[in-house]
Scaffold this active site. Structure first.
Site, PDB file in Angstrom:
ATOM      1  N   SER A  50       0.840  -1.203   0.000  1.00 33.57           N
ATOM      2  CA  SER A  50       0.000   0.000   0.000  1.00 33.57           C
ATOM      3  C   SER A  50       0.876   1.254   0.000  1.00 33.57           C
ATOM      4  O   SER A  50       0.395   2.345  -0.308  1.00 33.57           O
ATOM      5  CB  SER A  50      -0.922   0.005   1.231  1.00 33.57           C
ATOM      6  OG  SER A  50      -0.176  -0.217   2.408  1.00 33.57           O
ATOM      7  N   LYS A 118       4.942 -11.313   3.194  1.00 33.98           N
ATOM      8  CA  LYS A 118       3.522 -11.568   2.939  1.00 33.98           C
ATOM      9  C   LYS A 118       3.307 -11.653   1.439  1.00 33.98           C
ATOM     10  O   LYS A 118       3.900 -10.855   0.698  1.00 33.98           O
ATOM     11  CB  LYS A 118       2.640 -10.471   3.538  1.00 33.98           C
ATOM     12  CG  LYS A 118       1.153 -10.638   3.181  1.00 33.98           C
ATOM     13  CD  LYS A 118       0.241  -9.787   4.035  1.00 33.98           C
ATOM     14  CE  LYS A 118       0.115  -8.359   3.611  1.00 33.98           C
ATOM     15  NZ  LYS A 118      -0.371  -8.146   2.220  1.00 33.98           N
ATOM     16  N   GLU A 120       0.102 -12.138  -1.579  1.00 34.49           N
ATOM     17  CA  GLU A 120      -1.321 -12.245  -1.896  1.00 34.49           C
ATOM     18  C   GLU A 120      -1.513 -13.621  -2.524  1.00 34.49           C
ATOM     19  O   GLU A 120      -1.001 -13.894  -3.607  1.00 34.49           O
ATOM     20  CB  GLU A 120      -1.733 -11.110  -2.836  1.00 34.49           C
ATOM     21  CG  GLU A 120      -1.673  -9.782  -2.142  1.00 34.49           C
ATOM     22  CD  GLU A 120      -2.278  -8.636  -2.936  1.00 34.49           C
ATOM     23  OE1 GLU A 120      -2.949  -8.877  -3.955  1.00 34.49           O
ATOM     24  OE2 GLU A 120      -2.070  -7.492  -2.506  1.00 34.49           O
ATOM     25  N   GLU A 187      -8.804  -9.833   3.780  1.00 35.41           N
ATOM     26  CA  GLU A 187      -9.182  -8.454   3.432  1.00 35.41           C
ATOM     27  C   GLU A 187     -10.486  -8.393   2.648  1.00 35.41           C
ATOM     28  O   GLU A 187     -10.714  -9.178   1.724  1.00 35.41           O
ATOM     29  CB  GLU A 187      -8.065  -7.799   2.595  1.00 35.41           C
ATOM     30  CG  GLU A 187      -8.474  -6.386   2.134  1.00 35.41           C
ATOM     31  CD  GLU A 187      -7.356  -5.541   1.554  1.00 35.41           C
ATOM     32  OE1 GLU A 187      -6.211  -6.008   1.470  1.00 35.41           O
ATOM     33  OE2 GLU A 187      -7.662  -4.384   1.187  1.00 35.41           O
TER      34      GLU A 187
HETATM   35  O1  KIV Z   1      -0.361  -3.460   1.542  1.00 36.50           O
HETATM   36  C1  KIV Z   1      -0.976  -3.407   2.618  1.00 36.50           C
HETATM   37  O2  KIV Z   1      -0.961  -2.411   3.344  1.00 36.50           O
HETATM   38  C2  KIV Z   1      -1.738  -4.574   3.016  1.00 36.50           C
HETATM   39  C3  KIV Z   1      -2.741  -4.375   4.110  1.00 36.50           C
HETATM   40  C4  KIV Z   1      -3.946  -3.774   3.524  1.00 36.50           C
HETATM   41  C5  KIV Z   1      -3.030  -5.636   4.815  1.00 36.50           C
HETATM   42  O3  KIV Z   1      -1.602  -5.619   2.448  1.00 36.50           O
END
Ligand code: KIV
Length: 274
Positions: A50, A118, A120, A187
């Protein structure tokens, strides 16, 4: 032993042990001073992709690169002392193959010192999650609304509108759990579906636009601080940073124009040495 080596951060094991227990608190962070301010309050800080939208002004997260994530990851690691730091793998850095994912994730971990990455994780990504975990890279999964898929999804729409969509989200969550993810972000899904996912998996779920029944919550920090006019429906604003910034900048501009800044206390009056 260096000071950095002595730091006792939250670990994947301590987070996993919180399944069904005390809610896990997390926020996104992108720079060192913000990370230092959030650190005492959070179990983990996510260097989310983000960053592309809320720091770099991009229209989506698709334009974020691995080098950007590494630079912001390094900054957050300098600011956070106790919270675990997790860094997102950006679009294009992991989808093509588990090998590509390993190259990207190992770079992120070596160059930032973060504890986990992390991704997706659609069902297709289960092999990648397994490949990384077997090679000592802890993975947080991300199911439901996946912002990197905005161009195939046609927007940022909450998931769970049909039985097919419900089953897809459950399949994403179950496959990531079975593949060894230590936790997962859920999400933008229907509240009941978020609860169902939380019950269906053995690892903590971290909700964002999901349900209070998740094992923890995360928000994008500039959204929860009220930095922008618009924020998604699920954001609760805990401050009005836009007003604070605007008011401070307006007062500063007025002082400069009136030549009342800098004042006596804000200038150097040095003694001449020669
Ligand atoms: O990129 C991000 O900030 C995220 C959050 C919305 C969990 O993946």
């Amino acid at each position: 032993m260096s000071a950095q080596a002595r730091v006792q951060r939250t670990t994947t094991a301590t987070l996993k042990a919180r399944k069904g227990g005390e809610p896990i608190v997390s926020l996104t962070a992108y720079d060192a001073p913000t990370a230092a301010l959030l650190d005492p309050h959070c179990d983990f800080l996510l260097v989310g992709d983000s960053v592309g939208m809320v720091v770099h002004g991009l229209p989506s997260t698709v334009g974020v690169t691995l080098d950007m994530m590494i630079m912001h990851g390094q900054a957050v690691m300098r600011g956070a002392k106790n919270a675990m730091v997790i860094v997102d793998l950006p679009f294009g850095s992991y989808e093509a193959s588990p090998q590509l994912a390993f190259e990207s994730a190992s770079r992120v971990m070596q160059e930032t010192g973060c504890a986990a990455v992390k991704i997706e994780s659609g069902v297709y990504a289960a092999d990648t999650v397994r490949f990384l975990v077997e090679r000592s890279i802890p993975v947080m999964a991300h199911v439901g609304l996946r912002p990197q898929a905005v161009n195939v999804d046609g927007g940022f729409k909450a998931k769970g509108r049909s039985e097919k969509e419900r089953e897809k989200v459950l399949a994403e969550a179950r496959s990531a759990d079975e593949a060894g993810a230590f936790a997962m972000v859920v999400e933008g899904v229907d509240e009941a579906l978020a609860e169902e996912v939380t019950q269906a998996v053995s690892v903590p779920t971290i909700g964002i636009g999901a349900s209070a029944a998740c094992d923890g919550q995360i928000l994008v920090t500039p959204d929860m601080l009220g930095q922008f006019d618009w924020a998604p429906k699920f954001v609760r604003r805990y401050a009005d940073l836009k007003a604070v910034f605007g008011e401070a900048a307006a007062r500063y501009a007025a002082d400069v124009r009136a030549r009342t800044f800098p004042g006596d206390a804000e200038v150097y009056r040095v003694k001449r040495e020669g």
